[in-house]
Design a protein around this motif. Structure first.
Motif, mmCIF file in Angstrom:
data_model
loop_
_atom_site.group_PDB
_atom_site.id
_atom_site.type_symbol
_atom_site.label_atom_id
_atom_site.label_comp_id
_atom_site.label_asym_id
_atom_site.label_seq_id
_atom_site.Cartn_x
_atom_site.Cartn_y
_atom_site.Cartn_z
ATOM 1 N N VAL A 34 1.092 -1.249 0.040
ATOM 2 C CA VAL A 34 -0.076 0.040 0.086
ATOM 3 C C VAL A 34 1.062 1.118 -0.074
ATOM 4 C CG1 VAL A 34 -1.967 -1.077 1.117
ATOM 5 C CG2 VAL A 34 -0.173 -0.044 2.475
ATOM 6 N N PRO A 35 0.270 2.201 -0.351
ATOM 7 C CA PRO A 35 1.046 3.613 -0.403
ATOM 8 C C PRO A 35 1.490 3.887 0.972
ATOM 9 C CG PRO A 35 -0.792 3.794 -1.806
ATOM 10 C CD PRO A 35 -0.992 2.650 -1.152
ATOM 11 N N SER A 36 2.700 4.773 0.773
ATOM 12 C CA SER A 36 3.055 5.288 2.228
ATOM 13 C C SER A 36 4.070 6.481 2.012
ATOM 14 C CB SER A 36 3.958 4.258 3.187
ATOM 15 O OG SER A 36 5.009 3.768 2.304
ATOM 16 N N ILE A 37 4.337 7.118 2.949
ATOM 17 C CA ILE A 37 5.311 8.268 2.659
ATOM 18 C C ILE A 37 6.655 7.738 2.604
ATOM 19 C CG2 ILE A 37 6.066 10.478 3.648
ATOM 20 C CD1 ILE A 37 3.513 11.225 5.038
ATOM 21 N N VAL A 38 7.297 8.305 1.347
ATOM 22 C CA VAL A 38 8.747 7.713 1.361
ATOM 23 C C VAL A 38 9.580 8.155 2.376
ATOM 24 C CG1 VAL A 38 10.654 8.316 -0.420
ATOM 25 C CG2 VAL A 38 8.520 7.938 -1.299
ATOM 26 N N PRO A 39 10.597 7.367 2.856
ATOM 27 C CA PRO A 39 11.132 8.062 4.072
ATOM 28 C C PRO A 39 11.823 9.277 4.016
ATOM 29 C CG PRO A 39 11.405 5.380 3.709
ATOM 30 C CD PRO A 39 10.767 6.096 2.634
ATOM 31 N N ASN A 40 11.878 10.059 4.865
ATOM 32 C CA ASN A 40 12.627 11.161 4.929
ATOM 33 C C ASN A 40 11.986 12.309 4.201
ATOM 34 O OD1 ASN A 40 14.612 10.401 6.939
ATOM 35 N ND2 ASN A 40 15.746 9.239 5.168
ATOM 36 N N MET A 41 10.555 12.019 3.832
ATOM 37 C CA MET A 41 9.910 13.159 2.869
ATOM 38 C C MET A 41 8.778 13.628 3.587
ATOM 39 S SD MET A 41 11.575 13.256 0.202
ATOM 40 C CE MET A 41 10.500 14.059 -1.100
ATOM 41 N N GLU A 42 8.559 13.366 4.845
ATOM 42 C CA GLU A 42 7.356 13.919 5.604
ATOM 43 C C GLU A 42 7.412 15.417 5.545
ATOM 44 O OE1 GLU A 42 9.788 11.944 6.924
ATOM 45 O OE2 GLU A 42 8.395 9.859 7.521
ATOM 46 N N ALA A 43 8.529 16.075 5.616
ATOM 47 C CA ALA A 43 8.515 17.527 5.774
ATOM 48 C C ALA A 43 8.255 18.138 4.467
ATOM 49 C CB ALA A 43 10.012 18.056 6.197
ATOM 50 N N SER A 44 8.064 17.416 3.354
ATOM 51 C CA SER A 44 7.944 17.957 2.073
ATOM 52 C C SER A 44 6.858 17.957 1.610
ATOM 53 C CB SER A 44 8.704 17.209 0.848
ATOM 54 O OG SER A 44 9.985 17.282 1.118
ATOM 55 N N CYS A 45 5.884 17.630 2.588
ATOM 56 C CA CYS A 45 4.454 17.391 2.405
ATOM 57 C C CYS A 45 3.802 18.808 2.344
ATOM 58 C CB CYS A 45 3.539 16.381 2.977
ATOM 59 S SG CYS A 45 1.872 16.373 2.871
ATOM 60 N N TRP A 46 3.151 19.388 1.435
ATOM 61 C CA TRP A 46 2.277 20.707 1.678
ATOM 62 C C TRP A 46 1.001 20.686 2.058
ATOM 63 C CZ3 TRP A 46 3.934 25.265 -2.321
ATOM 64 C CH2 TRP A 46 5.501 25.359 -2.230
ATOM 65 N N ALA A 47 0.540 19.581 2.145
ATOM 66 C CA ALA A 47 -0.992 19.242 2.605
ATOM 67 C C ALA A 47 -1.899 19.852 1.508
ATOM 68 C CB ALA A 47 -1.363 19.826 3.953
ATOM 69 N N CYS A 48 -1.550 19.402 0.328
ATOM 70 C CA CYS A 48 -2.142 20.256 -0.883
ATOM 71 C C CYS A 48 -3.733 19.310 -1.195
ATOM 72 C CB CYS A 48 -1.417 20.276 -2.206
ATOM 73 S SG CYS A 48 -1.071 18.461 -2.479
ATOM 74 N N GLY A 49 -3.615 18.118 -0.548
ATOM 75 C CA GLY A 49 -4.708 17.405 -0.693
ATOM 76 C C GLY A 49 -4.966 16.747 -1.975
#
Length: 167
Positions: A34-49
């Motif tokens: 299943v999809p998941s956030i790529v490791p170490n990329m959490e901070a790159s999310c802009w919550a664009c939806g």
């Protein structure tokens, strides 16, 4: 910030395809990938939806602190090219308005809808002010016209032949 319901997810990969920052991936080594956030990329999310809106299964929830902010885009409500063309060809600027105020319920619904309009970096820097008092509206119009006149007068070197015409 982003949760994926493993029970609802069918691993279609749509969220991976539409994420503008490529922070979602699918680890195919898992038993149920299943999809998941790529490791170490959490901070790159802009919550664009994008991921939440594109998930037809409703398996993605973006915890952005704004309840009801993002909505799953349903295929059955997508606009066809012919519908979009008809809308654009039939659209006209309105120059004559009905007397009387717009119903407050309608105005609230419209403002609630326009908050979904995209903006740079998903910052949504717009604010709305609804004025129902006709005298206040005319006063603001007069202020806007005075401001435009002032700006045009200061631009006479840029637009030397332009004249402000009173109606």
């Amino acid at each position: 910030m982003l949760t994926i319901n493993r029970e609802k997810c069918i691993a279609c990969g749509m969220c991976v395809k539409i994420c503008p920052f490529r922070i979602i991936g699918i680890d195919k080594s898992e038993a149920k990938p299943v999809p998941s956030i790529v490791p170490n990329m959490e901070a790159s999310c802009w919550a664009c939806g994008h991921c939440e809106a594109g998930c037809q299964q409703g398996a993605i929830k973006l915890e952005n602190g704004l309840p009801g902010e993002n909505t799953v885009l349903l295929n059955e409500l997508k606009v066809s090219p012919a519908q979009f063309e008809q809308h654009l060809r039939g659209r006209r600027s309105i120059r004559h308005f009905k007397e009387g105020p717009v119903d407050i319920t309608v105005m609230k619904e419209l403002i609630d809808i326009v908050r979904f309009a995209p903006s740079a970096g998903n910052l949504r820097p717009l604010h709305w002010l609804v004025i129902y008092d006709r005298k206040q509206v005319h006063s603001l119009v007069a202020l806007a016209i005075d401001w435009i006149k002032q700006k045009l007068e200061s631009c006479d070197t840029i637009l030397p032949d332009y004249k402000w015409y009173e109606h």
